[in-house]
Scaffold this motif. Structure first.
Motif, mmCIF file in Angstrom:
data_model
loop_
_atom_site.group_PDB
_atom_site.id
_atom_site.type_symbol
_atom_site.label_atom_id
_atom_site.label_comp_id
_atom_site.label_asym_id
_atom_site.label_seq_id
_atom_site.Cartn_x
_atom_site.Cartn_y
_atom_site.Cartn_z
ATOM 1 N N LEU A 104 -4.553 -29.077 -66.625
ATOM 2 C CA LEU A 104 -3.312 -29.707 -65.891
ATOM 3 C C LEU A 104 -2.230 -28.775 -65.308
ATOM 4 O O LEU A 104 -1.875 -27.951 -65.958
ATOM 5 C CB LEU A 104 -2.564 -30.552 -67.074
ATOM 6 N N ASN A 105 -1.666 -29.020 -64.245
ATOM 7 C CA ASN A 105 -0.748 -27.926 -63.594
ATOM 8 C C ASN A 105 0.307 -28.553 -62.960
ATOM 9 O O ASN A 105 -0.129 -29.732 -62.221
ATOM 10 C CB ASN A 105 -1.492 -27.212 -62.442
ATOM 11 N N ALA A 106 1.511 -28.202 -62.919
ATOM 12 C CA ALA A 106 2.484 -28.813 -61.982
ATOM 13 C C ALA A 106 2.450 -27.726 -60.647
ATOM 14 O O ALA A 106 2.156 -26.923 -60.620
ATOM 15 C CB ALA A 106 3.865 -28.342 -62.732
ATOM 16 N N VAL A 107 2.687 -28.767 -59.601
ATOM 17 C CA VAL A 107 2.526 -28.107 -58.141
ATOM 18 C C VAL A 107 3.997 -28.399 -57.600
ATOM 19 O O VAL A 107 4.319 -29.354 -57.577
ATOM 20 C CB VAL A 107 1.492 -29.067 -57.516
ATOM 21 N N ASN A 108 4.160 -27.179 -57.047
ATOM 22 C CA ASN A 108 5.493 -26.930 -56.363
ATOM 23 C C ASN A 108 4.941 -26.941 -54.878
ATOM 24 O O ASN A 108 4.578 -26.038 -54.177
ATOM 25 C CB ASN A 108 6.399 -25.723 -56.587
ATOM 26 N N LEU A 109 5.371 -28.109 -53.969
ATOM 27 C CA LEU A 109 4.825 -28.366 -52.703
ATOM 28 C C LEU A 109 5.574 -27.562 -51.607
ATOM 29 O O LEU A 109 5.020 -26.892 -50.791
ATOM 30 C CB LEU A 109 4.692 -29.883 -52.168
ATOM 31 N N GLU A 110 6.564 -27.100 -51.983
ATOM 32 C CA GLU A 110 7.507 -26.368 -51.230
ATOM 33 C C GLU A 110 6.912 -24.740 -51.195
ATOM 34 O O GLU A 110 6.850 -24.359 -50.086
ATOM 35 C CB GLU A 110 9.002 -26.256 -51.374
ATOM 36 N N SER A 111 7.045 -24.257 -52.173
ATOM 37 C CA SER A 111 6.422 -22.874 -52.545
ATOM 38 C C SER A 111 4.731 -22.708 -52.455
ATOM 39 O O SER A 111 4.495 -21.715 -52.405
ATOM 40 C CB SER A 111 7.012 -22.240 -53.739
ATOM 41 N N GLY A 112 4.114 -23.695 -52.686
ATOM 42 C CA GLY A 112 2.740 -23.544 -52.977
ATOM 43 C C GLY A 112 2.395 -23.140 -54.318
ATOM 44 O O GLY A 112 1.278 -23.024 -54.406
ATOM 45 N N SER A 113 3.153 -22.937 -55.097
ATOM 46 C CA SER A 113 2.939 -22.312 -56.702
ATOM 47 C C SER A 113 2.681 -23.393 -57.589
ATOM 48 O O SER A 113 2.830 -24.495 -57.328
ATOM 49 C CB SER A 113 4.099 -21.796 -57.074
ATOM 50 N N THR A 114 1.599 -23.114 -58.405
ATOM 51 C CA THR A 114 0.941 -23.802 -59.327
ATOM 52 C C THR A 114 1.411 -23.390 -60.674
ATOM 53 O O THR A 114 1.226 -22.038 -60.953
ATOM 54 C CB THR A 114 -0.469 -24.231 -59.306
ATOM 55 N N THR A 115 1.493 -24.277 -61.685
ATOM 56 C CA THR A 115 1.825 -23.654 -63.088
ATOM 57 C C THR A 115 1.091 -24.714 -64.169
ATOM 58 O O THR A 115 1.316 -25.847 -64.125
ATOM 59 C CB THR A 115 3.447 -23.681 -63.518
ATOM 60 N N GLU A 116 0.483 -24.006 -64.913
ATOM 61 C CA GLU A 116 -0.403 -24.521 -65.920
ATOM 62 C C GLU A 116 0.533 -25.228 -66.808
ATOM 63 O O GLU A 116 1.475 -24.540 -67.484
ATOM 64 C CB GLU A 116 -1.487 -23.785 -66.460
ATOM 65 N N LEU A 117 0.106 -26.445 -67.304
ATOM 66 C CA LEU A 117 0.899 -26.904 -68.353
ATOM 67 C C LEU A 117 -0.027 -27.093 -69.654
ATOM 68 O O LEU A 117 -1.303 -27.662 -69.401
ATOM 69 C CB LEU A 117 1.204 -28.601 -68.008
ATOM 70 N N LYS A 118 0.276 -26.514 -70.648
ATOM 71 C CA LYS A 118 -0.385 -26.217 -71.813
ATOM 72 C C LYS A 118 -0.582 -27.681 -72.702
ATOM 73 O O LYS A 118 0.491 -28.087 -73.082
ATOM 74 C CB LYS A 118 -0.217 -25.276 -72.870
ATOM 75 N N VAL A 119 -1.597 -28.384 -72.497
ATOM 76 C CA VAL A 119 -1.622 -29.635 -73.087
ATOM 77 C C VAL A 119 -2.849 -29.590 -74.331
ATOM 78 O O VAL A 119 -4.216 -29.296 -73.954
ATOM 79 C CB VAL A 119 -1.946 -30.951 -72.186
ATOM 80 N N ALA A 120 -2.619 -29.837 -75.484
ATOM 81 C CA ALA A 120 -3.745 -29.624 -76.475
ATOM 82 C C ALA A 120 -4.409 -30.997 -76.600
ATOM 83 O O ALA A 120 -4.091 -31.967 -76.172
ATOM 84 C CB ALA A 120 -3.119 -29.345 -77.899
ATOM 85 N N GLY A 121 -5.768 -30.624 -77.002
ATOM 86 C CA GLY A 121 -6.625 -31.611 -77.411
ATOM 87 C C GLY A 121 -7.162 -32.328 -76.393
ATOM 88 O O GLY A 121 -7.714 -33.747 -76.492
ATOM 89 N N VAL A 122 -7.299 -31.951 -74.997
ATOM 90 C CA VAL A 122 -8.269 -32.708 -73.978
ATOM 91 C C VAL A 122 -9.464 -32.138 -73.964
ATOM 92 O O VAL A 122 -9.636 -30.986 -73.719
ATOM 93 C CB VAL A 122 -7.244 -32.602 -72.806
ATOM 94 N N GLY A 123 -10.612 -33.085 -73.768
ATOM 95 C CA GLY A 123 -11.860 -32.320 -73.808
ATOM 96 C C GLY A 123 -12.328 -32.332 -72.343
ATOM 97 O O GLY A 123 -12.589 -31.202 -71.754
ATOM 98 N N THR A 124 -12.285 -33.459 -71.737
ATOM 99 C CA THR A 124 -12.803 -33.585 -70.190
ATOM 100 C C THR A 124 -11.580 -34.106 -69.495
ATOM 101 O O THR A 124 -11.601 -35.519 -69.621
ATOM 102 C CB THR A 124 -14.025 -33.916 -70.028
ATOM 103 N N MET A 125 -10.757 -33.547 -68.730
ATOM 104 C CA MET A 125 -9.764 -34.111 -67.875
ATOM 105 C C MET A 125 -10.289 -34.605 -66.737
ATOM 106 O O MET A 125 -10.904 -33.962 -65.911
ATOM 107 C CB MET A 125 -8.577 -33.265 -67.559
#
Length: 168
Positions: A104-125
Motif C-alpha cells: 500500500l502506497n500514498a501517491v503524490n500526484l504533483e511530485s510523482g512520489s510514492t511512499t509505502e504505508l506499512k500495514v501489518a497482517g495483509v496476505g494478498t492485497m
C-alpha cells in the motif's frame, strides 16, 4: 481489440464523450490515442476521479504506472512509473492511495512520489477504498480473506468478515 477508456456521467450513468478542441472522441477512446508516442504502461487495473482529473492504475507483467488524465479531454497530464499498480483510491480531501507491487502506497500526484504505508497482517492485497474518515480499507484475499481497515497512519482500525473467510 485495442484497449481504451470510456466516460459516463456520475448521476445518470449515461455516456459522456471526452471532448478535445470541441470534437467528441470515440465512445471507447483508445489508449494509443491518449499515450501517443509514450509506451502504454499496461492494462487499466483501477481508476479514480477527483477535481477534474482521472487517475488510472496500470500494470503489465513486470511494472506499471499511475497515469493522470484531464477528466474532460483524456489528455495525459502525467505518467508516473511505478511497480505493478493494481488498486487505486482517493480520500474526500484528495489523498491518493495505490497498491504498487503488493504494498500500500500514498501517491503524490504533483511530485510523482510514492511512499509505502506499512500495514501489518495483509496476505494478498487485492483492492482498496477510503472511507469518509480517511481510513483505508484493504481487501485481503490471502489466508485471512477479510476486509482490513487502517488509519491513514497505517494502524489497524477494524476488520470485516470472519478470519479465514466467510461472506460478510
Amino acid at each position: 481489440g485495442k484497449a481504451g477508456i470510456s466516460r459516463f456521467g456520475k448521476t445518470a450513468g449515461s455516456y459522456k464523450p471526452f471532448i478535445v478542441d470541441g470534437k467528441q472522441l470515440p465512445f471507447e477512446t483508445p489508449l494509443n490515442d491518449i499515450f501517443g508516442q509514450e509506451k502504454i504502461p499496461g492494462e487499466v487495473k483501477a481508476m479514480a476521479a477527483y477535481k477534474g482529473k482521472l487517475v488510472l492504475a496500470m500494470s503489465n507483467a513486470n511494472d506499471g504506472a499511475i497515469a493522470v488524465l484531464d477528466a474532460q479531454s483524456a489528455k495525459l497530464l502525467k505518467n508516473i512509473p511505478t511497480k505493478k499498480a493494481t488498486g487505486l483510491a482517493v480520500s474526500k480531501d484528495g489523498k491518493f492511495y495505490a497498491i504498487l507491487g503488493d504494498k500500500l502506497n500514498a501517491v503524490n500526484l504533483e511530485s510523482g512520489s510514492t511512499t509505502e504505508l506499512k500495514v501489518a497482517g495483509v496476505g494478498t492485497m487485492t483492492a482498496i477504498g477510503v472511507d469518509p474518515d480517511g481510513n483505508i480499507a484493504v481487501l485481503d484475499t490471502g489466508a485471512d480473506s477479510q476486509v482490513k481497515v487502517y488509519s491513514p497512519a497505517g494502524k489497524l482500525a477494524y476488520t470485516c468478515g470472519k478470519k479465514g473467510g466467510r461472506p460478510i
